[in-house]
Design a protein around this motif. Structure first.
Motif, PDB file in Angstrom:
ATOM      1  N   LEU A  92     -79.538 -32.561  82.678  1.00  0.00           N
ATOM      2  CA  LEU A  92     -79.350 -33.085  84.417  1.00  0.00           C
ATOM      3  C   LEU A  92     -79.416 -34.547  83.996  1.00  0.00           C
ATOM      4  O   LEU A  92     -79.743 -35.833  84.320  1.00  0.00           O
ATOM      5  N   ARG A  93     -79.642 -35.038  83.132  1.00  0.00           N
ATOM      6  CA  ARG A  93     -79.930 -36.558  82.500  1.00  0.00           C
ATOM      7  C   ARG A  93     -79.077 -37.280  81.768  1.00  0.00           C
ATOM      8  O   ARG A  93     -79.802 -38.235  80.817  1.00  0.00           O
ATOM      9  N   ARG A 140     -72.491 -31.755  79.354  1.00  0.00           N
ATOM     10  CA  ARG A 140     -71.196 -32.375  79.274  1.00  0.00           C
ATOM     11  C   ARG A 140     -71.266 -33.573  78.561  1.00  0.00           C
ATOM     12  O   ARG A 140     -70.135 -34.072  78.743  1.00  0.00           O
ATOM     13  N   HIS A 141     -72.444 -34.169  78.244  1.00  0.00           N
ATOM     14  CA  HIS A 141     -72.956 -35.292  77.581  1.00  0.00           C
ATOM     15  C   HIS A 141     -73.533 -34.962  75.892  1.00  0.00           C
ATOM     16  O   HIS A 141     -74.382 -33.833  75.964  1.00  0.00           O
ATOM     17  N   ALA A 144     -78.093 -39.417  76.472  1.00  0.00           N
ATOM     18  CA  ALA A 144     -77.312 -41.261  77.749  1.00  0.00           C
ATOM     19  C   ALA A 144     -78.727 -42.161  77.092  1.00  0.00           C
ATOM     20  O   ALA A 144     -78.729 -42.902  77.735  1.00  0.00           O
ATOM     21  N   SER A 146     -82.827 -43.828  75.511  1.00  0.00           N
ATOM     22  CA  SER A 146     -83.674 -43.416  75.706  1.00  0.00           C
ATOM     23  C   SER A 146     -84.372 -43.031  76.795  1.00  0.00           C
ATOM     24  O   SER A 146     -83.454 -44.072  77.495  1.00  0.00           O
ATOM     25  N   LEU A 148     -84.621 -43.841  80.772  1.00  0.00           N
ATOM     26  CA  LEU A 148     -84.171 -44.922  81.457  1.00  0.00           C
ATOM     27  C   LEU A 148     -85.796 -45.636  82.047  1.00  0.00           C
ATOM     28  O   LEU A 148     -86.706 -45.979  82.111  1.00  0.00           O
ATOM     29  N   ASP A 187     -70.544 -38.366  76.925  1.00  0.00           N
ATOM     30  CA  ASP A 187     -70.891 -39.804  76.305  1.00  0.00           C
ATOM     31  C   ASP A 187     -71.986 -39.940  75.355  1.00  0.00           C
ATOM     32  O   ASP A 187     -72.906 -39.032  75.787  1.00  0.00           O
ATOM     33  N   GLY A 191     -79.782 -45.599  73.166  1.00  0.00           N
ATOM     34  CA  GLY A 191     -79.734 -44.825  71.503  1.00  0.00           C
ATOM     35  C   GLY A 191     -79.454 -43.768  71.338  1.00  0.00           C
ATOM     36  O   GLY A 191     -79.440 -43.048  69.963  1.00  0.00           O
ATOM     37  N   HIS A 215     -76.725 -52.056  74.403  1.00  0.00           N
ATOM     38  CA  HIS A 215     -77.498 -52.339  74.250  1.00  0.00           C
ATOM     39  C   HIS A 215     -77.553 -54.289  74.931  1.00  0.00           C
ATOM     40  O   HIS A 215     -78.607 -54.581  75.842  1.00  0.00           O
ATOM     41  N   ARG A 218     -77.976 -54.373  79.189  1.00  0.00           N
ATOM     42  CA  ARG A 218     -78.896 -54.129  79.032  1.00  0.00           C
ATOM     43  C   ARG A 218     -79.833 -55.497  78.292  1.00  0.00           C
ATOM     44  O   ARG A 218     -81.550 -54.713  78.761  1.00  0.00           O
TER      45      ARG A 218
HETATM   46  C1  LIG Z   1     -80.581 -49.792  75.328  1.00  0.00           C
HETATM   47  C2  LIG Z   1     -81.259 -48.717  74.187  1.00  0.00           C
HETATM   48  C3  LIG Z   1     -82.468 -48.326  74.304  1.00  0.00           C
HETATM   49  C4  LIG Z   1     -83.075 -47.420  73.363  1.00  0.00           C
HETATM   50  O1  LIG Z   1     -82.373 -47.719  72.242  1.00  0.00           O
HETATM   51  O2  LIG Z   1     -84.189 -47.307  73.109  1.00  0.00           O
HETATM   52  C5  LIG Z   1     -81.468 -47.028  75.516  1.00  0.00           C
HETATM   53  O3  LIG Z   1     -81.190 -46.013  75.493  1.00  0.00           O
HETATM   54  S1  LIG Z   1     -81.627 -47.332  76.604  1.00  0.00           S
HETATM   55  C6  LIG Z   1     -80.612 -45.968  77.832  1.00  0.00           C
HETATM   56  C7  LIG Z   1     -79.032 -46.840  77.285  1.00  0.00           C
HETATM   57  N1  LIG Z   1     -78.137 -45.482  77.753  1.00  0.00           N
HETATM   58  C8  LIG Z   1     -78.029 -45.947  79.377  1.00  0.00           C
HETATM   59  O4  LIG Z   1     -77.741 -47.355  79.666  1.00  0.00           O
HETATM   60  C9  LIG Z   1     -76.984 -45.328  80.021  1.00  0.00           C
HETATM   61  C10 LIG Z   1     -77.051 -45.231  81.414  1.00  0.00           C
HETATM   62  N2  LIG Z   1     -76.248 -43.212  82.198  1.00  0.00           N
HETATM   63  C11 LIG Z   1     -75.575 -43.511  82.053  1.00  0.00           C
HETATM   64  O5  LIG Z   1     -74.584 -44.864  82.110  1.00  0.00           O
HETATM   65  C12 LIG Z   1     -74.098 -42.310  82.670  1.00  0.00           C
HETATM   66  O6  LIG Z   1     -75.431 -42.013  83.244  1.00  0.00           O
HETATM   67  C13 LIG Z   1     -73.614 -41.519  81.698  1.00  0.00           C
HETATM   68  C14 LIG Z   1     -71.800 -42.630  80.771  1.00  0.00           C
HETATM   69  C15 LIG Z   1     -74.280 -42.023  80.565  1.00  0.00           C
HETATM   70  C16 LIG Z   1     -73.113 -40.514  82.195  1.00  0.00           C
HETATM   71  O7  LIG Z   1     -72.395 -40.446  83.635  1.00  0.00           O
HETATM   72  P1  LIG Z   1     -71.920 -39.499  84.482  1.00  0.00           P
HETATM   73  O8  LIG Z   1     -71.725 -40.383  85.628  1.00  0.00           O
HETATM   74  O9  LIG Z   1     -70.988 -38.123  84.076  1.00  0.00           O
HETATM   75  O10 LIG Z   1     -73.455 -38.790  85.155  1.00  0.00           O
HETATM   76  P2  LIG Z   1     -74.781 -39.700  85.901  1.00  0.00           P
HETATM   77  O11 LIG Z   1     -73.994 -41.565  85.665  1.00  0.00           O
HETATM   78  O12 LIG Z   1     -74.565 -39.266  87.553  1.00  0.00           O
HETATM   79  O13 LIG Z   1     -76.147 -39.055  85.492  1.00  0.00           O
HETATM   80  C17 LIG Z   1     -76.553 -38.035  85.815  1.00  0.00           C
HETATM   81  C18 LIG Z   1     -78.156 -38.376  85.886  1.00  0.00           C
HETATM   82  O14 LIG Z   1     -78.418 -38.652  84.597  1.00  0.00           O
HETATM   83  C19 LIG Z   1     -79.395 -39.822  84.853  1.00  0.00           C
HETATM   84  N3  LIG Z   1     -79.057 -40.656  83.765  1.00  0.00           N
HETATM   85  C20 LIG Z   1     -78.539 -41.417  82.888  1.00  0.00           C
HETATM   86  N4  LIG Z   1     -78.872 -41.477  81.747  1.00  0.00           N
HETATM   87  C21 LIG Z   1     -79.714 -41.725  81.585  1.00  0.00           C
HETATM   88  C22 LIG Z   1     -80.734 -42.261  80.868  1.00  0.00           C
HETATM   89  N5  LIG Z   1     -80.406 -43.032  79.746  1.00  0.00           N
HETATM   90  N6  LIG Z   1     -82.362 -42.401  81.584  1.00  0.00           N
HETATM   91  C23 LIG Z   1     -82.256 -41.567  82.319  1.00  0.00           C
HETATM   92  N7  LIG Z   1     -81.423 -40.587  83.211  1.00  0.00           N
HETATM   93  C24 LIG Z   1     -80.192 -41.084  83.276  1.00  0.00           C
HETATM   94  C25 LIG Z   1     -78.646 -40.832  86.177  1.00  0.00           C
HETATM   95  O15 LIG Z   1     -79.306 -41.551  86.346  1.00  0.00           O
HETATM   96  C26 LIG Z   1     -78.329 -39.121  87.187  1.00  0.00           C
HETATM   97  O16 LIG Z   1     -79.424 -38.645  87.158  1.00  0.00           O
HETATM   98  P3  LIG Z   1     -79.177 -38.278  89.708  1.00  0.00           P
HETATM   99  O17 LIG Z   1     -80.809 -38.035  89.271  1.00  0.00           O
HETATM  100  O18 LIG Z   1     -78.253 -37.227  89.427  1.00  0.00           O
HETATM  101  O19 LIG Z   1     -78.637 -39.933  90.136  1.00  0.00           O
END
Ligand SMILES: CC[C@H](C(=O)O)C(=O)SCCNC(=O)CCNC(=O)[C@H](O)C(C)(C)COP(=O)(O)OP(=O)(O)OC[C@H]1O[C@@H](n2cnc3c(N)ncnc32)[C@H](O)[C@@H]1OP(=O)(O)O
Length: 323
Positions: A92-93, A140-141, A144, A146, A148, A187, A191, A215, A218
């Motif tokens: 879901l995330r 599906r993925h 995503a 860490s 957020l 995707d 991280g 990165h 962000r």
């Molecule tokens: C930068 C470095 C750092 C580290 O190294 O520690 C990180 O990793 S920070 C996190 C970097 N990740 C992102 O920026 C990914 C953000 N998410 C997306 O771009 C999209 O969600 C994606 C492409 C992964 C999937 O897109 P899709 O349209 O298929 O789904 P949704 O966007 O509707 O996402 C579903 C649901 O998941 C929640 N979500 C997605 N990614 C995160 C995350 N990293 N942390 C927490 N939650 C996440 C998104 O908010 C949706 O929740 P909902 O309640 O349904 O709105």
């Protein structure tokens, strides 16, 4: 085999002892989702076609008990090859990793290291012969990155814990002496893209898999050792472009770039991954470990220095950020 390198021995000690306190602190942060591990046994019976059939039968089942076929182990005195499957399970995330999942990923890598054998001939039913590790996402993925919410609420100390712990975990994974595969059906972001760089092979659904080192978008730099490994994978020139642009790579782009090793037709990535597991586990484990040792040797020597730089960069980027 790789344990012969002092760097690897030190890292493993860190994983099993020094990192434990940090791991428990991350576990206490909680969050939704989990990291599951399953063991799948692959019996080699004479010719490769038979191997394939056996493996498909086990891998086509979704049930954990069917995947872990302990019966096979007792049928013969030679313990079968074992595949460790790690599933990031927070669909879901988009399989974003909360604190608890980071700790559990550490548990999974500890399991892999614990199953690694110095001498594959010493395998027993109780300590089976680890031949391959597959990491994948649920739903599906792939991952995503860490969570957020976790990052937004993290103190500098928590961010440092995550940084140090994930460097240890991903580097221990990277230095496993068995082949490792990322199975990508969606995707891999932030991280999540860094996790991809810790694997030897990347099997990607050509219609659905994508990867993005997000990165820079962000205001961060990779923090899990991903930059150093990316350079090792695709070369410094391409790595810096992927990091500077933070662009989304489709599966085909990523394959052309050298980020994904295998492209699978839509919906067929699990089958292509199973076939690859079959091929790899049919080869001589000591020869495989030597191949990994050879390819990692030069890398490891420069990795230590790159990791220190990467940690410094992440810490100063994190300190600058306003979430
Ligand atoms: C930068 C470095 C750092 C580290 O190294 O520690 C990180 O990793 S920070 C996190 C970097 N990740 C992102 O920026 C990914 C953000 N998410 C997306 O771009 C999209 O969600 C994606 C492409 C992964 C999937 O897109 P899709 O349209 O298929 O789904 P949704 O966007 O509707 O996402 C579903 C649901 O998941 C929640 N979500 C997605 N990614 C995160 C995350 N990293 N942390 C927490 N939650 C996440 C998104 O908010 C949706 O929740 P909902 O309640 O349904 O709105």
């Amino acid at each position: 085999m790789l344990q012969r390198l002092s760097f690897v021995r030190r890292l493993r000690q860190e994983l099993f002892t020094d990192s434990r306190v940090v791991q428990e602190r991350l576990r206490q942060l909680g969050g939704s989702g989990t990291v599951r591990t399953t063991l799948e046994e692959i019996r080699r019976e004479g010719n490769e076609d038979q191997n394939k059939t056996k493996s498909k039968d086990m891998s086509n089942s979704n049930s954990k008990s069917a995947r872990t076929s302990t019966a096979a182990a007792t049928e013969s005195s030679t313990p079968p090859n074992t595949v460790l499957r790690i599933t990031l399970d927070n669909p879901l995330r988009a399989n974003a990793l909360c604190g608890k999942m980071l700790a559990e990923l550490g548990d999974a890598v500890q399991t892999a290291v614990g199953l690694e054998l110095q001498d594959p001939a010493s395998a027993t039913a109780a300590k089976p012969k680890l031949a391959c590790v597959v990491i994948q996402g649920a739903g599906r993925h792939f991952c995503a990155g860490s969570d957020l919410n976790l990052l937004a609420n993290a103190t500098a100390d928590t961010a440092k814990d995550m940084l140090n712990f994930m460097h240890t975990v991903t580097t221990c994974f990277k230095t496993l002496s068995v082949p490792t595969i990322a199975l990508l059906q969606g995707d891999a972001i932030g991280g999540g893209s860094e996790l991809v760089t810790m694997t030897d092979y990347q099997v990607a659904d050509e219609a659905a898999a994508r990867i993005r080192f997000v990165h820079a978008r962000r205001g961060l730099t990779p923090g899990w050792g991903g930059a150093a490994r990316l350079i090792h994978m695709v070369g410094a020139h391409r790595a810096s472009q992927a990091l500077m642009s933070a662009r989304m790579f489709t599966a085909k782009d990523a394959h052309n770039y050298g980020l994904f090793s295998h492209l699978a037709p839509a919906g067929e990535a699990p089958r292509v991954c199973d076939d690859l597991v079959q091929t790899l586990t049919s080869n001589d484990p000591a020869a495989i470990a030597s191949a990994k040792l050879l390819s990692l040797r030069g890398f490891i020597e420069s990795l230590e220095a790159s990791q220190d730089t990467e940690k410094e960069m992440f810490e100063s980027a994190f300190a600058r950020l306003q979430w």
